[in-house]
Design a protein around this motif. Structure first.
Motif, mmCIF file in Angstrom:
data_model
loop_
_atom_site.group_PDB
_atom_site.id
_atom_site.type_symbol
_atom_site.label_atom_id
_atom_site.label_comp_id
_atom_site.label_asym_id
_atom_site.label_seq_id
_atom_site.Cartn_x
_atom_site.Cartn_y
_atom_site.Cartn_z
ATOM 1 N N LEU A 10 0.837 -1.209 0.000
ATOM 2 C CA LEU A 10 0.000 0.000 0.000
ATOM 3 C C LEU A 10 0.871 1.258 0.000
ATOM 4 C CD1 LEU A 10 -2.865 -1.070 2.430
ATOM 5 C CD2 LEU A 10 -2.958 -0.861 -0.053
ATOM 6 N N TRP A 11 2.021 1.213 0.663
ATOM 7 C CA TRP A 11 2.958 2.336 0.576
ATOM 8 C C TRP A 11 3.384 2.539 -0.881
ATOM 9 C CZ3 TRP A 11 6.647 0.949 5.232
ATOM 10 C CH2 TRP A 11 6.032 1.340 6.426
ATOM 11 N N CYS A 12 3.644 1.443 -1.572
ATOM 12 C CA CYS A 12 4.032 1.548 -2.990
ATOM 13 C C CYS A 12 2.913 2.192 -3.807
ATOM 14 C CB CYS A 12 4.358 0.163 -3.552
ATOM 15 S SG CYS A 12 5.842 -0.607 -2.863
ATOM 16 N N LEU A 13 1.685 1.785 -3.579
ATOM 17 C CA LEU A 13 0.560 2.360 -4.314
ATOM 18 C C LEU A 13 0.384 3.834 -3.979
ATOM 19 C CD1 LEU A 13 -2.135 -0.474 -4.159
ATOM 20 C CD2 LEU A 13 -0.568 0.096 -6.009
ATOM 21 N N ALA A 14 0.563 4.177 -2.705
ATOM 22 C CA ALA A 14 0.456 5.579 -2.316
ATOM 23 C C ALA A 14 1.532 6.408 -3.012
ATOM 24 C CB ALA A 14 0.573 5.719 -0.794
ATOM 25 N N SER A 15 2.738 5.855 -3.107
ATOM 26 C CA SER A 15 3.822 6.564 -3.779
ATOM 27 C C SER A 15 3.505 6.783 -5.252
ATOM 28 C CB SER A 15 5.130 5.771 -3.626
ATOM 29 O OG SER A 15 6.196 6.409 -4.298
ATOM 30 N N GLN A 16 2.814 5.823 -5.864
ATOM 31 C CA GLN A 16 2.443 5.947 -7.276
ATOM 32 C C GLN A 16 1.291 6.929 -7.491
ATOM 33 O OE1 GLN A 16 1.467 2.009 -8.598
ATOM 34 N NE2 GLN A 16 3.578 1.243 -8.470
ATOM 35 N N ASN A 17 0.565 7.240 -6.415
ATOM 36 C CA ASN A 17 -0.651 8.050 -6.549
ATOM 37 C C ASN A 17 -0.582 9.345 -5.741
ATOM 38 O OD1 ASN A 17 -2.941 6.378 -8.075
ATOM 39 N ND2 ASN A 17 -1.667 4.959 -6.900
ATOM 40 N N GLY A 18 0.595 9.940 -5.661
ATOM 41 C CA GLY A 18 0.721 11.233 -5.011
ATOM 42 C C GLY A 18 0.524 11.219 -3.513
ATOM 43 N N GLY A 19 0.689 10.063 -2.891
ATOM 44 C CA GLY A 19 0.607 9.993 -1.437
ATOM 45 C C GLY A 19 -0.704 9.459 -0.917
ATOM 46 N N ALA A 20 -1.699 9.225 -1.769
ATOM 47 C CA ALA A 20 -2.993 8.705 -1.328
ATOM 48 C C ALA A 20 -3.280 7.393 -2.039
ATOM 49 C CB ALA A 20 -4.101 9.717 -1.629
ATOM 50 N N LEU A 21 -3.999 6.505 -1.385
ATOM 51 C CA LEU A 21 -4.350 5.235 -2.013
ATOM 52 C C LEU A 21 -5.405 5.447 -3.092
ATOM 53 C CD1 LEU A 21 -4.623 2.771 1.021
ATOM 54 C CD2 LEU A 21 -2.644 3.247 -0.431
ATOM 55 N N PRO A 22 -5.355 4.674 -4.158
ATOM 56 C CA PRO A 22 -6.430 4.731 -5.160
ATOM 57 C C PRO A 22 -7.695 4.093 -4.603
ATOM 58 C CG PRO A 22 -4.888 2.989 -5.698
ATOM 59 C CD PRO A 22 -4.299 3.718 -4.526
ATOM 60 N N ALA A 23 -8.757 4.060 -5.402
ATOM 61 C CA ALA A 23 -10.017 3.462 -4.973
ATOM 62 C C ALA A 23 -9.809 1.993 -4.610
ATOM 63 C CB ALA A 23 -11.054 3.585 -6.084
ATOM 64 N N VAL A 24 -10.713 1.472 -3.781
ATOM 65 C CA VAL A 24 -10.576 0.109 -3.288
ATOM 66 C C VAL A 24 -10.522 -0.894 -4.442
ATOM 67 C CG1 VAL A 24 -11.780 -1.713 -2.022
ATOM 68 C CG2 VAL A 24 -11.621 0.558 -1.043
ATOM 69 N N ASN A 25 -11.327 -0.687 -5.470
ATOM 70 C CA ASN A 25 -11.291 -1.605 -6.605
ATOM 71 C C ASN A 25 -9.921 -1.612 -7.283
ATOM 72 O OD1 ASN A 25 -13.858 -2.596 -6.373
ATOM 73 N ND2 ASN A 25 -14.776 -1.134 -7.776
ATOM 74 N N VAL A 26 -9.292 -0.448 -7.340
ATOM 75 C CA VAL A 26 -7.960 -0.359 -7.934
ATOM 76 C C VAL A 26 -6.942 -1.066 -7.043
ATOM 77 C CG1 VAL A 26 -6.178 1.194 -8.792
ATOM 78 C CG2 VAL A 26 -8.584 1.807 -9.056
ATOM 79 N N VAL A 27 -7.049 -0.833 -5.730
ATOM 80 C CA VAL A 27 -6.158 -1.526 -4.790
ATOM 81 C C VAL A 27 -6.318 -3.037 -4.934
ATOM 82 C CG1 VAL A 27 -5.671 -1.945 -2.349
ATOM 83 C CG2 VAL A 27 -6.123 0.380 -3.129
ATOM 84 N N ALA A 28 -7.567 -3.485 -5.020
ATOM 85 C CA ALA A 28 -7.829 -4.920 -5.150
ATOM 86 C C ALA A 28 -7.181 -5.486 -6.411
ATOM 87 C CB ALA A 28 -9.335 -5.164 -5.161
ATOM 88 N N TYR A 29 -7.296 -4.763 -7.524
ATOM 89 C CA TYR A 29 -6.695 -5.222 -8.782
ATOM 90 C C TYR A 29 -5.170 -5.276 -8.673
ATOM 91 C CZ TYR A 29 -4.963 -5.029 -13.569
ATOM 92 O OH TYR A 29 -4.268 -5.258 -14.723
ATOM 93 N N LYS A 30 -4.580 -4.227 -8.103
ATOM 94 C CA LYS A 30 -3.119 -4.162 -7.987
ATOM 95 C C LYS A 30 -2.574 -5.271 -7.084
ATOM 96 C CE LYS A 30 -1.945 -0.245 -10.216
ATOM 97 N NZ LYS A 30 -0.874 -0.145 -11.228
ATOM 98 N N LEU A 31 -3.296 -5.574 -5.998
ATOM 99 C CA LEU A 31 -2.810 -6.566 -5.039
ATOM 100 C C LEU A 31 -3.361 -7.957 -5.308
ATOM 101 C CD1 LEU A 31 -2.839 -4.553 -1.682
ATOM 102 C CD2 LEU A 31 -1.122 -4.645 -3.502
ATOM 103 N N ARG A 32 -4.120 -8.096 -6.406
ATOM 104 C CA ARG A 32 -4.639 -9.399 -6.818
ATOM 105 C C ARG A 32 -5.492 -10.037 -5.727
ATOM 106 N NH1 ARG A 32 -2.503 -6.838 -10.249
ATOM 107 N NH2 ARG A 32 -1.206 -7.623 -11.969
ATOM 108 N N MET A 33 -6.493 -9.295 -5.276
ATOM 109 C CA MET A 33 -7.414 -9.804 -4.275
ATOM 110 C C MET A 33 -8.796 -9.220 -4.533
ATOM 111 S SD MET A 33 -6.281 -7.531 -0.915
ATOM 112 C CE MET A 33 -4.687 -8.338 -0.837
#
Length: 287
Positions: free
Chosen positions: A31-54
């Motif tokens: 999630l730190w990696c995703l936050a770094s890719q998105n200007g410091g904030a996490l993307p939407a939950v669906n995007v997080v789910a896709y990125k983390l394969r869950m």
């Protein structure tokens, strides 16, 4: 282009991080990696789910646990790693970063859903972690069962069960927690704090075959035990049927009074003389 973010060597001494389960620790780094890719904030939950394969539901649960643990911050639906701006030394302020994030979030989510249609069914999953003060159903039920363990052991009092939230946020499993607490309370019913169980719960999860105790009794909770639990903790177990004051409650007025409770479940002093004053009654009957 590859980007990097700072991870400090003091992380090894941070109890909030080091007490996480292996799965939550791995999720936090991702999630730190995703936050770094998105200007410091996490993307939407669906995007997080896709990125983390869950699944989106699993992603939302992980985010909620890390918010509860104080490792993620939820600011009006925007989730960011705790103290991200202070640790990453970005030149722009968080307000501008959040503004950019909100402007791009819908487009990013639409792109992911379009590319992977099967995750659209999870679109109804929450887009942010649950409020800090709200107890999840699992937490509420486990707190109920922990309190019940003390009541069944005839403890003089039931300690504050708020520590249950910390245990769950650390990734510990509810049935293992309950087994540890129940076993120890049976031997030491008068413990004044749940802090005592931190080490035994950690050790139980480290063992190969920890004892487990499923939440909830196999049959309906005895009404006298339910009333005693309610009088002690002010929490009515869902296993006991309707609560005092509601239609269908199995607790009689006499049983409630024995534990210092009014018919609606409100506490009162059993020793108080609740009968009307005879002189007042006589006057009220006169025309």
């Amino acid at each position: 282009m590859h980007h990097w973010f700072r991870v400090y060597n003091t992380l090894v001494d941070d109890p909030k991080v080091q007490q996480l389960s292996s799965a939550l620790f791995k999720a936090l780094i991702n999630l730190w990696c995703l936050a770094s890719q998105n200007g410091g904030a996490l993307p939407a939950v669906n995007v997080v789910a896709y990125k983390l394969r869950m699944t989106p539901r699993k992603a939302a649960d992980i985010i909620a646990r890390l918010v509860t643990a104080g490792l993620l911050d939820d600011s009006g639906g925007v989730v960011m790693p705790h103290n991200w701006n202070g640790r990453q030394f970005q030149s722009d302020c968080s307000t501008e970063r959040v503004r950019r994030f909100r402007a791009n979030r819908r487009a990013a989510q639409a792109t992911i859903v379009a590319a992977v249609p099967e995750i659209a069914e999870g679109a109804a999953a929450p887009d942010a972690a649950a409020p800090r003060g709200a107890a999840s159903p699992l937490e509420a039920e486990l707190r109920d069962e922990v309190a019940r363990a003390f009541v069944q052991a005839n403890a003089a009092s039931v300690p504050d069960t708020g520590r249950v939230r910390l245990w769950l946020s650390q990734g510990y499993e509810a049935d293992i927690i309950l087994a540890v607490v129940s076993e120890i309370v049976a031997r030491k019913p008068n413990l004044s704090s749940l802090n005592y169980f931190d080490a035994p719960i950690r050790e139980a999860h480290a063992s190969r075959a920890p004892k487990r105790l499923a939440l909830g009794p196999p049959s309906r909770l005895g009404i006298e035990e339910a009333v005693r639990l309610f009088a002690t903790t002010r929490h009515w177990s869902r296993w006991a049927g309707p609560a005092p004051g509601l239609a269908g409650c199995r607790a009689s007025t006499e049983l409630l009074a024995r534990f210092g409770l009014a018919p609606d479940g409100a506490p009162f002093a059993p020793s108080a003389d609740l009968s009307p004053d005879p002189s007042t009654l006589k006057e009220s009957l006169q025309p």
